[in-house]
Design a protein around this motif. Sequence first.
Motif, PDB file in Angstrom:
ATOM      1  N   LEU A  88       0.849  -1.185   0.000  1.00  0.00           N
ATOM      2  CA  LEU A  88       0.000   0.000   0.000  1.00  0.00           C
ATOM      3  C   LEU A  88       0.888   1.240   0.000  1.00  0.00           C
ATOM      4  N   THR A 143      -1.700   4.202  -4.347  1.00  0.00           N
ATOM      5  CA  THR A 143      -2.573   3.059  -4.595  1.00  0.00           C
ATOM      6  C   THR A 143      -4.006   3.554  -4.771  1.00  0.00           C
ATOM      7  N   ILE A 149      -4.688  -6.280  -7.011  1.00  0.00           N
ATOM      8  CA  ILE A 149      -3.777  -5.429  -7.778  1.00  0.00           C
ATOM      9  C   ILE A 149      -2.525  -6.218  -8.148  1.00  0.00           C
ATOM     10  N   LEU A 160      -5.361  -5.165  -2.453  1.00  0.00           N
ATOM     11  CA  LEU A 160      -3.941  -5.210  -2.817  1.00  0.00           C
ATOM     12  C   LEU A 160      -3.575  -6.534  -3.476  1.00  0.00           C
TER      13      LEU A 160
END
Length: 144
Positions: free
Chosen positions: A20, A24, A71, A68
């Motif tokens: 992070l 982000t 991602i 996350l």
Amino acid sequence: MTGGERASGELEYPAWPPGLTDHTALPYGFWRIMHVADGRRSIERVAQAVGASEPQVRQVLTDVRRWLDRIAVREQPLTAETQEALRQALNSVVGPMGELMIDDALDDLPEDTALSALLTSLNTQLSEAHRQTLARLLRTRGIA
């Protein structure tokens, strides 16, 4: 169990998870909580600072980790296995036209492209309903 952990293993003094950064892309509701999750405030203090309940803060912390993870999956290099899984998913959404769509998109992208670049290119060619269906299929396969 250490002093700052609960039985669930979640830290009692939440901090930003690895990966992070200030850049982000997260929904505002996530950032509202992550902004005060500095590793020094307890879950209770974070909740008080943002006017949320402790369960809401815990849920956002869990959701941020999942976000996350998604991602990281999307930014992975495009492998032959991932490409094949994407082909199968897209073909189930739009039929045989999916093969041509992927081939055309790959022709326009660099050789070492990330999965996210290919998905972005494909999404420009899909209707909203098809994008949502493809995203759902990819999530169930652990791809995106």
